[in-house]
Enzyme design. Structure first.
Site, short mmCIF file in Angstrom:
data_model
loop_
_atom_site.label_atom_id
_atom_site.label_comp_id
_atom_site.label_asym_id
_atom_site.label_seq_id
_atom_site.Cartn_x
_atom_site.Cartn_y
_atom_site.Cartn_z
N ARG A 232 0.85 -1.19 0.00
CA ARG A 232 0.00 0.00 0.00
C ARG A 232 0.89 1.24 0.00
O ARG A 232 1.57 1.52 0.98
CB ARG A 232 -0.88 -0.02 1.27
CG ARG A 232 -2.07 0.93 1.19
CD ARG A 232 -2.74 1.07 2.54
NE ARG A 232 -1.92 1.85 3.43
CZ ARG A 232 -1.95 1.80 4.77
NH1 ARG A 232 -2.77 0.99 5.38
NH2 ARG A 232 -1.15 2.57 5.50
N HIS A 236 -4.08 4.57 4.39
CA HIS A 236 -5.22 3.64 4.37
C HIS A 236 -6.43 4.34 3.73
O HIS A 236 -7.01 3.84 2.78
CB HIS A 236 -5.55 3.18 5.79
CG HIS A 236 -6.86 2.46 5.86
ND1 HIS A 236 -7.06 1.24 5.24
CD2 HIS A 236 -8.05 2.79 6.43
CE1 HIS A 236 -8.32 0.86 5.43
NE2 HIS A 236 -8.94 1.78 6.14
N TYR A 245 3.03 5.04 11.51
CA TYR A 245 3.30 3.61 11.72
C TYR A 245 4.00 2.88 10.58
O TYR A 245 4.53 1.81 10.78
CB TYR A 245 1.99 2.88 12.10
CG TYR A 245 0.92 2.94 11.03
CD1 TYR A 245 0.88 2.02 9.99
CD2 TYR A 245 -0.06 3.94 11.03
CE1 TYR A 245 -0.08 2.08 9.01
CE2 TYR A 245 -1.04 4.01 10.05
CZ TYR A 245 -1.05 3.08 9.05
OH TYR A 245 -2.00 3.13 8.07
C1 LIG Z 1 -16.38 -5.86 9.80
C2 LIG Z 1 -15.48 -4.66 9.84
N1 LIG Z 1 -14.61 -4.53 10.86
C3 LIG Z 1 -13.78 -3.45 10.91
C4 LIG Z 1 -13.84 -2.49 9.94
C5 LIG Z 1 -12.93 -1.26 10.02
N2 LIG Z 1 -11.94 -1.31 8.95
C6 LIG Z 1 -12.10 -0.63 7.81
S1 LIG Z 1 -10.88 -0.90 6.73
C7 LIG Z 1 -10.07 -1.92 7.79
C8 LIG Z 1 -8.77 -2.57 7.38
C9 LIG Z 1 -8.98 -3.53 6.26
O1 LIG Z 1 -7.79 -4.07 5.81
P1 LIG Z 1 -7.70 -4.98 4.54
O2 LIG Z 1 -8.83 -5.94 4.49
O3 LIG Z 1 -6.33 -5.54 4.50
O4 LIG Z 1 -7.94 -3.97 3.32
P2 LIG Z 1 -7.06 -2.71 2.88
O5 LIG Z 1 -7.67 -1.51 3.51
O6 LIG Z 1 -5.67 -2.96 3.33
O7 LIG Z 1 -7.18 -2.64 1.39
C10 LIG Z 1 -10.77 -2.04 8.99
C11 LIG Z 1 -10.33 -2.84 10.14
C12 LIG Z 1 -14.77 -2.67 8.88
N3 LIG Z 1 -14.88 -1.81 7.87
N4 LIG Z 1 -15.56 -3.76 8.85
#
Ligand SMILES: Cc1ncc(C[n+]2csc(CCOP(=O)(O)OP(=O)(O)O)c2C)c(N)n1
Ligand SMILES: [Mg+2]
Length: 334
Positions: A232, A236, A245
């Site tokens: 990435r 985020h 971080y």
């Molecule tokens: C069920 C749920 N739990 C927590 C969140 C909060 N949240 C939003 S994005 C994220 C990280 C997701 O990481 P990843 O699946 O690796 O996708 P990336 O953002 O890295 O593309 C979190 C914990 C959420 N959207 N849905």
């Protein structure tokens, strides 16, 4: 499996440049307060665009998480229009017109994985051709939905491709804290399906892996789990400060493997790309985005449309909620 030919590779790179350019513009629009929170695509383009170019848009469905929309251009320009409406607060569901086979983005992690399996199972029961590809992140793979859906898909041999985009972060959680498994692909062994790891910075390799998974899916051989590893490169989301971080040496090393730089270099060497072409494509990307933003700004917000498209026939409870919403808005909106 065949790699993309020169023409396909040019189209893939064009879509990658458009996605990166438009992502930059979206970031600025958010900072200007013109749109809501967005999740940048930077670093994920080769995986998303490479995967989508291996699909048959007429028969195959795509279920994005939230980082993918700008990379789905191959499914039609309407995807950007729908995404811009969404960025201005309109529900996404109502704006992806038929017959485009893209399901609205899913913010609730992994929630689209059971939908993908249900859709794929339904397609196989109806003898519909095609496959279903669902994108999700390394973080989403920790959700129960992933394991439940993966297990059921293995048993049913559903024509689904699980594409885990391992960008090494789930907000500030690194993969070392996400799983103790050797890889995300290895989780496929519990589902009894193949698991494949691919260098997600190379769209040709992603194209190849998805083509192979698609071939299995449409020939009744069932699902495949692909782990596509990228980094990435941005935050985020616009609500995040990664400098708190992300180790800066790790980020600079990843920037040297930026999927756009390496493919651009290769295409230029083979006379398949030029600086003029780059400028032309970037210009198009920005103009197209301005056009989509303008269209979205001129579309009146209909708060009650958030209740549309939930069921084919509206339930009693939803009808009551719609009535309540319209009454509380005092008839100012529909
Ligand atoms: C069920 C749920 N739990 C927590 C969140 C909060 N949240 C939003 S994005 C994220 C990280 C997701 O990481 P990843 O699946 O690796 O996708 P990336 O953002 O890295 O593309 C979190 C914990 C959420 N959207 N849905
Ligand atoms: Mg991630």
């Amino acid at each position: 499996m065949p790699k993309p030919n020169d023409n396909q590779l040019q189209m893939i790179f064009e879509d990658m440049v458009i996605a990166r350019t438009q992502a930059g513009r979206l970031w600025n629009l958010q900072r200007q307060g013109q749109i809501g929170t967005i999740a940048p695509i930077d670093g994920h383009e080769a995986t998303i665009v490479g995967a989508v170019h291996a699909l048959e848009t007429e028969s195959d469905w795509v279920l994005p998480q939230y980082r993918e929309p700008l990379g789905l251009r191959r499914y039609g320009p309407e995807i950007l229009d729908a995404f811009m409406l969404y960025n201005l607060g309109h529900p996404l569901g109502g704006h992806i017109p038929d017959p485009i086979k893209v399901v609205p983005s899913q913010i609730s992690l992994a929630a689209s994985i059971p939908h993908a399996v249900g859709l794929a199972w339904g397609m196989s029961l109806k003898n519909d051709p095609g496959a279903v590809l669902v994108f999700f992140g390394d973080g989403a793979s920790s959700e129960g939905d992933f394991y439940e859906a993966g297990n059921l898909a293995g048993v049913l041999k559903a024509p689904v491709i699980f594409l885990c985009v391992n960008n090494q972060w789930a907000i500030s959680t690194p993969t070392s804290l996400q799983t103790a498994a050797d890889s995300f692909a290895s989780k496929s062994s519990a589902f009894g399906i193949p698991g494949v790891q691919v260098d997600g910075n190379d769209p040709s390799l992603v194209f190849e892996a998805v083509s192979e998974a698609r071939e299995r899916a449409v020939n009744g051989k069932g699902p495949t789990l692909i782990e596509s590893t990228v980094y990435r490169l941005g935050a985020h989301t616009t609500a995040d400060d990664p400098t708190r971080y992300v180790p800066s040496e790790e980020l600079s090393a990843a920037k040297k493997r930026d999927p756009l730089l390496s493919l651009q270099k290769e295409l230029k060497k083979r006379n398949l790309w030029s600086d003029e072409k780059q400028n032309e494509v970037e210009k198009y990307a920005l103009e197209r985005m301005d056009e989509a933003l303008e269209k979205a700004k001129n579309t009146p917000l209909q708060p009650s449309s958030v209740l549309d498209h939930c069921f084919e026939t509206e339930t009693l409870r939803l009808s009551k909620q719609r009535k309540y919403l319209l009454e509380s808005l005092g008839g100012a909106h529909e």
